[in-house]
Design an enzyme around this catalytic site. Structure first.
Site, PDB file in Angstrom:
ATOM      1  N   HIS A   9       0.852  -1.095   0.027  1.00  0.00           N
ATOM      2  CA  HIS A   9      -0.152  -0.221   0.014  1.00  0.00           C
ATOM      3  C   HIS A   9       0.634   0.696   0.144  1.00  0.00           C
ATOM      4  CE1 HIS A   9       0.745   1.241   4.109  1.00  0.00           C
ATOM      5  NE2 HIS A   9       0.602  -0.661   4.303  1.00  0.00           N
ATOM      6  N   ARG A  58      -5.719   1.280   4.781  1.00  0.00           N
ATOM      7  CA  ARG A  58      -5.187   1.414   3.545  1.00  0.00           C
ATOM      8  C   ARG A  58      -4.468   0.931   2.519  1.00  0.00           C
ATOM      9  NH1 ARG A  58      -2.823  -0.234   7.887  1.00  0.00           N
ATOM     10  NH2 ARG A  58      -1.253  -1.685   8.328  1.00  0.00           N
ATOM     11  N   GLU A  85      -1.721  -6.957   7.745  1.00  0.00           N
ATOM     12  CA  GLU A  85       0.364  -6.347   8.341  1.00  0.00           C
ATOM     13  C   GLU A  85       0.036  -6.908   9.574  1.00  0.00           C
ATOM     14  OE1 GLU A  85       2.852  -6.076   8.267  1.00  0.00           O
ATOM     15  OE2 GLU A  85       2.996  -3.741   7.764  1.00  0.00           O
ATOM     16  N   HIS A 155       0.748  -5.226   3.102  1.00  0.00           N
ATOM     17  CA  HIS A 155       1.367  -4.394   3.545  1.00  0.00           C
ATOM     18  C   HIS A 155       2.933  -5.247   3.720  1.00  0.00           C
ATOM     19  CE1 HIS A 155      -2.195  -2.867   5.333  1.00  0.00           C
ATOM     20  NE2 HIS A 155      -2.232  -4.105   4.912  1.00  0.00           N
TER      21      HIS A 155
END
Length: 201
Positions: A9, A58, A85, A155
């Site tokens: 991202h 995100r 993440e 991520h």
């Protein structure tokens, strides 16, 4: 032949503020939106069959911006927490420089980069690997075996875990690898999912 493209991202608010983000749900900055848009420009020549992302805003924002740029908003999207993440535990939301002052650079580097060591009350990269890879094997690999072109927007650490699996990177060597924000990495596989080529675009 099948194609997999992974994208970290774009810059998030906590990336900008130098904070540990982890599983906290933090939006993109203006620069992060631009990075995702630029990633989309690099992917204009690809027709995706499926897109995968985490449940965090995100990554979802970045994916949507990419699909908007390439005019493929109708691509089937699968969101799953397996791609989230890694969870940074009690460090989440805290300034990285302050944590370095408190615990020392060596300790913080171990928490951030090592394979097996987890931050306090958080996940190690190993634990992240153990949720990312089974999801990839059970859900994404079957699509690639059928010759699909697949996009994953996730991520830094969930994609590092996937890179370990795909590229057979050792726990020792993964320490040195950082995935840039918004820069697509392309894998081309043969019919047995052996990597033919891999490179950043």
């Amino acid at each position: 032949m099948s194609i997999l493209i992974i994208v970290r991202h774009g810059q998030s608010v906590y990336n900008l503020e130098n904070r540990f983000t982890g599983s906290l749900d933090v939006a993109l900055t203006a620069l992060g939106e631009q990075e995702a848009t630029t990633a989309g420009v690099k992917l204009m020549d690809y027709q995706f069959d499926f897109a995968f992302t985490s449940t965090l805003i995100r990554a979802k924002q970045s994916l949507q911006l990419i699909l908007n740029v390439i005019g493929q908003s109708a691509v089937p999207i699968f969101e799953n927490a397996a791609l989230n993440e890694r969870m940074y535990g009690t460090l989440q939301g805290l300034n990285k420089q302050e944590i370095v002052k408190q615990f020392g650079l060596k300790q913080v580097a171990l928490w951030r980069r090592s394979y097996a060591m987890a931050p306090p009350n958080g996940e190690s990269l190993k634990a992240t690997y153990e949720r990312v890879v089974p999801y990839y094997q059970s859900v994404i690999e079957p699509k690639l075996k059928l010759g699909a072109t697949v996009l994953i927007v996730a991520h830094g650490n969930s994609l590092r875990a996937l890179m370990m699996y795909l590229e057979q990177i050792s726990p020792k060597d993964i320490v040195k690898i950082t995935i840039p924000t918004g820069l697509p990495r392309k894998y081309v596989f043969d019919e047995n999912l052996k990597i033919l080529t891999v490179a950043y675009l």
